[in-house]
Design an enzyme around this catalytic site. Sequence first.
Site, PDB file in Angstrom:
ATOM      1  N   LYS A 116       0.799  -1.221   0.000  1.00 13.51           N
ATOM      2  CA  LYS A 116       0.000   0.000   0.000  1.00 13.51           C
ATOM      3  C   LYS A 116       0.837   1.279   0.000  1.00 13.51           C
ATOM      4  O   LYS A 116       0.485   2.253  -0.671  1.00 13.51           O
ATOM      5  CB  LYS A 116      -0.969   0.006   1.182  1.00 13.51           C
ATOM      6  N   GLY A 165      -9.411  -6.153   4.644  1.00 11.00           N
ATOM      7  CA  GLY A 165     -10.011  -5.346   5.710  1.00 11.00           C
ATOM      8  C   GLY A 165      -9.314  -5.491   7.056  1.00 11.00           C
ATOM      9  O   GLY A 165      -9.760  -4.931   8.055  1.00 11.00           O
ATOM     10  N   HIS A 235     -17.241  -4.983   4.772  1.00 14.58           N
ATOM     11  CA  HIS A 235     -16.296  -4.833   3.656  1.00 14.58           C
ATOM     12  C   HIS A 235     -16.508  -5.860   2.549  1.00 14.58           C
ATOM     13  O   HIS A 235     -15.696  -5.964   1.639  1.00 14.58           O
ATOM     14  CB  HIS A 235     -14.832  -4.896   4.127  1.00 14.58           C
ATOM     15  N   ARG A 292      -5.762  -8.261 -10.110  1.00 13.87           N
ATOM     16  CA  ARG A 292      -6.361  -9.508 -10.607  1.00 13.87           C
ATOM     17  C   ARG A 292      -7.736  -9.204 -11.209  1.00 13.87           C
ATOM     18  O   ARG A 292      -8.210  -8.077 -11.111  1.00 13.87           O
ATOM     19  CB  ARG A 292      -6.561 -10.468  -9.430  1.00 13.87           C
TER      20      ARG A 292
HETATM   21  P1  ADP Z   1      -7.994  -4.023   2.422  1.00 15.26           P
HETATM   22  O1  ADP Z   1      -6.847  -4.193   1.501  1.00 15.26           O
HETATM   23  O2  ADP Z   1      -7.722  -4.595   3.771  1.00 15.26           O
HETATM   24  O3  ADP Z   1      -9.312  -4.444   1.841  1.00 15.26           O
HETATM   25  P2  ADP Z   1      -8.631  -1.196   1.890  1.00 15.26           P
HETATM   26  O4  ADP Z   1      -7.601  -0.147   1.877  1.00 15.26           O
HETATM   27  O5  ADP Z   1      -9.178  -1.634   0.578  1.00 15.26           O
HETATM   28  O6  ADP Z   1      -8.069  -2.443   2.723  1.00 15.26           O
HETATM   29  O7  ADP Z   1      -9.823  -0.745   2.814  1.00 15.26           O
HETATM   30  C1  ADP Z   1     -10.893  -1.620   3.145  1.00 15.26           C
HETATM   31  C2  ADP Z   1     -12.117  -0.814   3.542  1.00 15.26           C
HETATM   32  O8  ADP Z   1     -11.851  -0.001   4.692  1.00 15.26           O
HETATM   33  C3  ADP Z   1     -12.592   0.148   2.497  1.00 15.26           C
HETATM   34  O9  ADP Z   1     -13.447  -0.468   1.561  1.00 15.26           O
HETATM   35  C4  ADP Z   1     -13.323   1.199   3.320  1.00 15.26           C
HETATM   36  O10 ADP Z   1     -14.616   0.742   3.658  1.00 15.26           O
HETATM   37  C5  ADP Z   1     -12.497   1.260   4.593  1.00 15.26           C
HETATM   38  N1  ADP Z   1     -11.488   2.326   4.485  1.00 15.26           N
HETATM   39  C6  ADP Z   1     -10.196   2.195   4.123  1.00 15.26           C
HETATM   40  N2  ADP Z   1      -9.555   3.381   4.125  1.00 15.26           N
HETATM   41  C7  ADP Z   1     -10.463   4.312   4.486  1.00 15.26           C
HETATM   42  C8  ADP Z   1     -10.414   5.730   4.675  1.00 15.26           C
HETATM   43  N3  ADP Z   1      -9.311   6.439   4.504  1.00 15.26           N
HETATM   44  N4  ADP Z   1     -11.557   6.356   5.053  1.00 15.26           N
HETATM   45  C9  ADP Z   1     -12.695   5.637   5.246  1.00 15.26           C
HETATM   46  N5  ADP Z   1     -12.808   4.314   5.110  1.00 15.26           N
HETATM   47  C10 ADP Z   1     -11.699   3.634   4.728  1.00 15.26           C
END
Ligand code: ADP
Length: 446
Positions: A116, A165, A235, A292
């Site tokens: 990330k 998540g 999620h 993917r």
């Molecule tokens: P992962 O790789 O664990 O799925 P993500 O970065 O895609 O992590 O984030 C998963 C979820 O967490 C997102 O879909 C959102 O609902 C919440 N989330 C992540 N970052 C933020 C943020 N900066 N503000 C609000 N919600 C967030």
Amino acid sequence: MFRRILIANRGEIALRIIRACRELGVEAVCVYSTADKDAPYLKLADRAICIGPPPARESYINIPKIIAAAEIADVDAIHPGYGFLSERADFAQICRDCKIEFIGPSPEAMAKLGDKVECKRTAKAAKVPIFPGSEGAIEDEEEAVKVASEIGYPVIIKASAGGGGRGMKVCHNEATLRTNLRIASQEALAAFGNGAVFIEKFLEHARHVEVQVLGDKHGHAIHLYERDCSTQRRHQKLIEEAPGPLIDRKRRDATCEAAARLIKAAEYSGAATVEFLMDGKQNFYMLEVNTRVQVEHPVTEMITGVDIVKMSILVASGEPLPYKQKDISIRGHAMECRINAEDPDKNFMPCAGRITTFEPPGGPGVRLDTHVVTGYMVPPNYDSMIGKLIVHADDREQCMNRMARALREFNVGPIKTTIPLHQRLMENADFRKGGVDIHYLERLLK
Ligand code: ADP
């Protein structure tokens, strides 16, 4: 083009890849665990090889067993589908070492976009909108406190190597930030073997909007516009649609173009999704890149006419993308409902067991991607998704009417499914208006 491909996956996506192979004139080899030995899609493959017992670590994510099957079947390439080994750069590297083409990005591109912190850095350089937050990983507590006071609370701590998540903590003030930083880093180290964490602004109300992109090995990259996947629970996406409703077209186009720039900058080949959160003022902030094919790819296929799975195979074989950006346009509206073997009335408890009634919907504009037939036994070992119902129509309104009609025709039993919940949503006034946020469904279910 490849002669023969091994599909390192199961269920509906394995079947989806078999279909793409068949149309391309490529032989498809499936692997299966003993839990899937009677799965009907295996009969559609040119060959099926048992790779072990039900637990995924002894079968679908067991790299030596997958590679052994690939060598026995003498395949040119492996398609990982989604989940399982699809985002493992070490697996992509092992395929390369074994001279088997991994159908997806190079291990370098995957590592670059999968981490990330690294992904955010690449995105920033490509002028992709990102969340305000720390530049790279947090080195010390004081730096985090300084950044948080600049961007304002609430902030979210995330693990650089996080996924699914996990490893995220929302902090509303300095005290919780200080305590959570240490905990988050220790948890990330234990869970992902990498303790690097970073912070960014936390958005309370947002929509999930993601851009489908495709790249080839000749430096071309295009986008296939966006999907809105805001209807989620824990999620997990439940409904996805394309295009996203009520989105300003200029903003949307700029974000889609930025997403294509990002994968071009990462020298990415294959299908990818750049995920964003969109706030109430239609500002986009990148979340992460999924390297993917995604579960929800069909809605994009329906509105653009591009076969994303075929494209992933084509570009892996070294062919250039047969499309330029100007060839891509949107036709109508598409929506997908994920049909899970879960009981929405019992906190979405998974319902494994035999399906004795299976009456699929049909008619104009209806597509059902499923590996299920009457008599199918849903094994308890894997994801509970048993199919995806996708509909396409001229506009969103007609699309929802069509979905409601198709859901009504769809009869699955005796196990419980998410069909009644989808029916309820198709009649829900807020959902019908469009633009519900990512917490809407959870509020509705309370
Ligand atoms: P992962 O790789 O664990 O799925 P993500 O970065 O895609 O992590 O984030 C998963 C979820 O967490 C997102 O879909 C959102 O609902 C919440 N989330 C992540 N970052 C933020 C943020 N900066 N503000 C609000 N919600 C967030």
